[in-house]
Design a protein around this motif. Structure first.
Motif, PDB file in Angstrom:
ATOM      1  N   ASP A  62      -5.350   9.120   8.851  1.00 11.83           N
ATOM      2  CA  ASP A  62      -4.510   8.118   7.366  1.00 11.83           C
ATOM      3  C   ASP A  62      -4.768   6.522   8.591  1.00 11.83           C
ATOM      4  OD1 ASP A  62      -3.775   9.428   5.379  1.00 11.83           O
ATOM      5  OD2 ASP A  62      -1.823  10.421   6.232  1.00 11.83           O
ATOM      6  N   VAL A  91      -5.369   6.869  -4.543  1.00 10.01           N
ATOM      7  CA  VAL A  91      -3.787   6.239  -5.140  1.00 10.01           C
ATOM      8  C   VAL A  91      -3.148   5.318  -5.022  1.00 10.01           C
ATOM      9  CG1 VAL A  91      -1.740   7.280  -2.972  1.00 10.01           C
ATOM     10  CG2 VAL A  91      -4.003   8.828  -3.401  1.00 10.01           C
ATOM     11  N   GLU A  92      -3.658   3.884  -4.573  1.00 15.47           N
ATOM     12  CA  GLU A  92      -3.492   2.896  -4.914  1.00 15.47           C
ATOM     13  C   GLU A  92      -3.403   3.006  -6.231  1.00 15.47           C
ATOM     14  OE1 GLU A  92      -1.947   0.976  -2.203  1.00 15.47           O
ATOM     15  OE2 GLU A  92      -2.411   2.410  -0.726  1.00 15.47           O
ATOM     16  N   SER A 110      -6.464   3.399   6.879  1.00 14.51           N
ATOM     17  CA  SER A 110      -5.645   2.169   6.007  1.00 14.51           C
ATOM     18  C   SER A 110      -6.611   1.007   7.954  1.00 14.51           C
ATOM     19  CB  SER A 110      -4.315   3.137   7.203  1.00 14.51           C
ATOM     20  OG  SER A 110      -4.289   2.838   7.634  1.00 14.51           O
ATOM     21  N   GLU A 121       1.110  -1.150  -0.821  1.00 11.31           N
ATOM     22  CA  GLU A 121      -0.095   0.258  -0.143  1.00 11.31           C
ATOM     23  C   GLU A 121       0.990   1.267   0.024  1.00 11.31           C
ATOM     24  OE1 GLU A 121      -0.832  -1.738   4.189  1.00 11.31           O
ATOM     25  OE2 GLU A 121      -0.542  -2.514   2.067  1.00 11.31           O
ATOM     26  N   ARG A 122       0.104   2.252  -0.883  1.00  9.13           N
ATOM     27  CA  ARG A 122       0.766   3.644  -0.937  1.00  9.13           C
ATOM     28  C   ARG A 122       0.830   4.493   0.737  1.00  9.13           C
ATOM     29  NH1 ARG A 122       2.008   0.041  -4.202  1.00  9.13           N
ATOM     30  NH2 ARG A 122       3.926   0.671  -6.659  1.00  9.13           N
ATOM     31  N   ASN A 123      -0.641   4.705   1.425  1.00 11.87           N
ATOM     32  CA  ASN A 123      -0.766   4.564   2.160  1.00 11.87           C
ATOM     33  C   ASN A 123      -0.343   4.395   3.619  1.00 11.87           C
ATOM     34  OD1 ASN A 123      -2.641   7.466   0.685  1.00 11.87           O
ATOM     35  ND2 ASN A 123      -3.945   5.587   0.088  1.00 11.87           N
ATOM     36  N   ARG A 171      -8.145   7.613  -1.013  1.00  9.79           N
ATOM     37  CA  ARG A 171      -6.911   6.323  -1.216  1.00  9.79           C
ATOM     38  C   ARG A 171      -7.239   5.594  -2.004  1.00  9.79           C
ATOM     39  NH1 ARG A 171      -8.090   9.318   2.995  1.00  9.79           N
ATOM     40  NH2 ARG A 171      -6.637   9.555   4.177  1.00  9.79           N
TER      41      ARG A 171
END
Length: 329
Positions: free
Chosen positions: A233, A308-309, A237, A189-191, A305
């Motif tokens: 976040d 972003v992913e 997440s 994951e990026r977040n 989110r």
């Protein structure tokens, strides 16, 4: 600065990950306090105990990078990565985990609020067989009252909403065994919310208490806006409860609306049509409109989110390597 060992003298047992941004004043005091402790651990555990320090320069605009390079020139066990811009502390910790070589890895801040003297106790627990040894603050008196209250509220909210329980009053300062690091490196994951990822990994864990002191050099780079973003976040997440809760809220409002509609029908049949009711109508409309906008905001957080992913951009970009740290950028 301590004298560097000859190449191949010792395997890397302990790696320190130190994220920094505009910390030129704090780096030398960090070395003054930490290096004797590391050398003391090497003396205690024998010549096979090697160590390294990996600095992650998160887009500094001052002489932080120059200080890291100068330190590396004096001791090659001090290495560094410099980002192309500021990607944030979570990305810096990710880069550190990607590039360290030690069997035990400890992220820590350069401000020395988390005392490096605790490293010895962490290593002792690690040698007893624990895979994660997290530092727990015995008190938060060095923090302001609003920060202490909001931190308590956040930890309780996160642990209530998420299955991945975060130890209360534990920060990023912890020892991770190599197998824990390897598991976290697999997470795509990026977040990133590193405390949540550490908790997700599981493994055998224990705590070491310490007293956190006030920062002596430099200024913190975290403000309440950044802390709020980090908290959001962390919740989004680790849990989908904020999404599910609006289903329950909607169901309850629908049930109340049905009963209210039956009441209105019954009253109309018995007493006739009543024109009055502007105030109650406006209250209902504004209340339901607010609920809808709030639920859309929560949904938007998750959709953002997902965006972003879906882009699959790298978590960080390395501009310069000091000491050529191995790993994937």
């Amino acid at each position: 600065m301590t004298e560097a060992p000859t190449p191949g003298e010792a395997a890397i047992t302990l790696s320190l990950i130190v994220p920094v941004k505009d910390e030129e004043e704090a780096i030398r005091p960090f070395f003054t306090r930490v290096l004797p402790i590391l050398e003391g651990l090497r003396t205690q555990h024998g010549p096979g105990f090697g160590w390294e320090i990996l600095f992650i320069d998160d887009g500094s605009s001052d002489a932080t990078l120059a200080e890291i390079i100068a330190a590396h020139n004096r001791d090659p066990r001090i290495r560094g990565l410099s980002f192309s811009r500021n990607f944030g502390k979570e990305a810096a910790l990710t880069a550190g985990l990607d590039h360290v070589r030690g069997q035990a890895v400890v992220p820590m801040d350069v401000d020395l609020q988390d005392p490096p003297e605790v490293l010895g106790a962490m290593i002792d627990k690690w040698r007893e067989g624990y895979d994660v040894v997290y530092g727990v603050r015995a008190n938060r008196m060095s923090d302001s009252l609003p920060k202490r209250l909001t931190a308590d509220l956040y930890y309780r909210a996160h642990n209530w909403l998420s299955d991945d329980k975060i130890p209360e009053h534990a920060g990023d300062f912890r020892l991770l065994d190599r197998k824990v690091v390897d598991v976290i490196k697999q997470l795509p994951e990026r977040n990133r919310f590193m405390k949540g990822l550490f908790a997700w990994g599981g493994f055998r864990q224990t705590a070491v208490e310490y007293d956190r002191t006030e920062r002596k050099v430099g200024t913190t780079k975290f403000n309440y806006v950044r802390l709020w973003k980090l908290a959001v976040d962390g919740i989004t997440s680790a849990s989908t409860v904020p999404l599910r809760v609006w289903s329950y809220v909607g169901a309850m409002i629908a049930i109340v609306a049905i009963f209210y509609a039956l009441y209105l029908v019954g009253r109309t049949i018995l007493f006739g049509i009543d024109v009055a009711g502007y105030a109650s109508m406006m209250v209902a409309v504004l209340f339901l409109g607010g609920v809808q906008l709030l639920s859309l905001g929560v949904l938007g957080e998750y959709v953002g989110r997902i965006l972003v992913e879906a882009k699959h951009r790298p978590i960080y970009v390395v501009r310069q390597r000091i000491g050529d740290p191995a790993g994937d950028a």
